[in-house]
Design a protein around this motif. Structure first.
Motif, PDB file in Angstrom:
ATOM      1  N   ARG A   1      -2.029  23.946  40.574  1.00  0.00           N
ATOM      2  CA  ARG A   1      -2.525  25.040  41.411  1.00  0.00           C
ATOM      3  C   ARG A   1      -1.811  25.044  42.761  1.00  0.00           C
ATOM      4  O   ARG A   1      -1.643  24.003  43.389  1.00  0.00           O
ATOM      5  CB  ARG A   1      -4.025  24.885  41.652  1.00  0.00           C
ATOM      6  CG  ARG A   1      -4.865  24.894  40.384  1.00  0.00           C
ATOM      7  CD  ARG A   1      -6.280  24.454  40.695  1.00  0.00           C
ATOM      8  NE  ARG A   1      -7.160  24.514  39.534  1.00  0.00           N
ATOM      9  CZ  ARG A   1      -8.375  24.010  39.496  1.00  0.00           C
ATOM     10  NH1 ARG A   1      -8.864  23.396  40.557  1.00  0.00           N
ATOM     11  NH2 ARG A   1      -9.115  24.111  38.410  1.00  0.00           N
TER      12      ARG A   1
ATOM     13  N   GLN B   1      -9.240  21.606  34.404  1.00  0.00           N
ATOM     14  CA  GLN B   1      -9.035  23.056  34.295  1.00  0.00           C
ATOM     15  C   GLN B   1      -9.456  23.616  32.941  1.00  0.00           C
ATOM     16  O   GLN B   1      -8.981  24.664  32.515  1.00  0.00           O
ATOM     17  CB  GLN B   1      -7.581  23.428  34.592  1.00  0.00           C
ATOM     18  CG  GLN B   1      -7.155  23.112  36.013  1.00  0.00           C
ATOM     19  CD  GLN B   1      -5.806  23.698  36.358  1.00  0.00           C
ATOM     20  OE1 GLN B   1      -5.630  24.908  36.347  1.00  0.00           O
ATOM     21  NE2 GLN B   1      -4.843  22.838  36.665  1.00  0.00           N
TER      22      GLN B   1
ATOM     23  N   LYS C   1     -11.746  26.935  34.590  1.00  0.00           N
ATOM     24  CA  LYS C   1     -10.771  27.287  35.619  1.00  0.00           C
ATOM     25  C   LYS C   1     -11.426  27.956  36.825  1.00  0.00           C
ATOM     26  O   LYS C   1     -12.517  28.521  36.726  1.00  0.00           O
ATOM     27  CB  LYS C   1      -9.696  28.195  35.027  1.00  0.00           C
ATOM     28  CG  LYS C   1      -8.828  27.526  33.975  1.00  0.00           C
ATOM     29  CD  LYS C   1      -7.776  28.480  33.454  1.00  0.00           C
ATOM     30  CE  LYS C   1      -6.794  27.773  32.524  1.00  0.00           C
ATOM     31  NZ  LYS C   1      -7.454  27.163  31.367  1.00  0.00           N
ATOM     32  N   GLU C   2     -10.718  27.881  37.938  1.00  0.00           N
ATOM     33  CA  GLU C   2     -11.165  28.483  39.191  1.00  0.00           C
ATOM     34  C   GLU C   2     -11.513  29.957  38.992  1.00  0.00           C
ATOM     35  O   GLU C   2     -10.742  30.726  38.428  1.00  0.00           O
ATOM     36  CB  GLU C   2     -10.044  28.348  40.227  1.00  0.00           C
ATOM     37  CG  GLU C   2     -10.310  28.992  41.559  1.00  0.00           C
ATOM     38  CD  GLU C   2      -9.124  28.866  42.486  1.00  0.00           C
ATOM     39  OE1 GLU C   2      -8.846  29.829  43.219  1.00  0.00           O
ATOM     40  OE2 GLU C   2      -8.465  27.803  42.475  1.00  0.00           O
TER      41      GLU C   2
END
Length: 251
Positions: A141, A27, A30-31
């Motif tokens: 998450r 991460q 990050k998304e």
């Protein structure tokens, strides 16, 4: 590994692929975020732009990133992978793959069993069950909402503080003397109900992968029933298939 070893037998694009993939898993990227540009990676790692482009192409092919014209390359939602042939817990499956499982306990109580649960667990109408509602996390998450119904006649009481963010249901049951033997599972894709969408913080038109499971002890007694709603773009299943022998096909 965070540097490129030009003396390694491992091709440069493979090395860069592993570096970027690890940054995504950790991460650091990050998304939904934009990863460094091709030019930035070219300068940082001292490699050609062709090598960087091949790496990005491989990452996109494997579902880790997505290129958006005029914007850059963004990190795609993380997907957990599960083998359908293996009967194990969410936590056990995650730990086996080197991932970090977790939970947020939304509800842990005792209540009257709904009709569907009465039928699936083979208990009597009006019987109480233990009700456990959790958000399931991987590497911090949220990926799923899990609701579990546990029969209350197994010889022990479930207390409110028996479950925390690290508790595995199957490990807990085994410690209570419940020997788990098998499970029946069904899966389907569907749109989430309003309450599920709220619990998972989903936007409109985001599908879920819905799974129901009844778990039995070694004597064939159904001990728990669970409903799990996975965020559609964060989970996938792995199935190993074997070719049917010709003599079996003719039976």
């Amino acid at each position: 590994m965070s540097i490129i070893d030009k003396n390694s037998k491992d091709p440069l694009h493979h090395q860069l692929y592993k570096i970027i993939r690890q940054k995504i898993l950790d991460q650091e990227y990050k998304e939904g975020e934009i990863i460094p540009s091709e030019l930035e990676m070219q300068k940082k790692y001292g490699i050609s732009r062709i090598t960087v482009r091949r790496t990005i192409s491989d990452l996109e092919h494997d579902g880790l990133v997505r290129k958006i014209k005029g914007k850059g390359t963004i990190v795609e939602p993380f997907k957990s992978n599960r083998d359908l042939q293996i009967f194990q817990s969410f936590s056990g499956n995650a730990l086996k793959k080197g991932e970090r499982p977790g939970s947020v306990i939304l509800e842990n109580t005792k209540k009257e069993a709904p009709t569907k649960v009465v039928e699936l667990l083979g208990i009597q109408p009006g019987d109480d069950i233990y009700y456990l509602k959790r958000l399931r996390l991987l590497n911090g998450r949220i990926i799923a909402l899990n609701i579990t119904f546990i029969r209350s006649d197994l010889g022990f009481d479930i207390e409110h503080n028996d479950f925390n963010e690290k508790t595995s249901l199957y490990d807990y049951l085994e410690k209570q003397g419940v020997k788990l033997g098998s499970a029946n599972e069904s899966m389907e894709s569907r749109m989430p109900a309003t309450d599920v969408k709220m619990d998972l913080f989903l936007e409109d038109n985001i599908p879920i992968f819905y799974k129901e499971r009844v778990t039995f002890n070694t004597e064939g007694l159904p001990v728990e029933y669970s409903e799990t709603s996975y965020i559609g773009n964060k989970y996938k299943y792995h199935i190993h298939l074997s070719k049917v022998r010709e003599e079996d096909e003719n039976v």
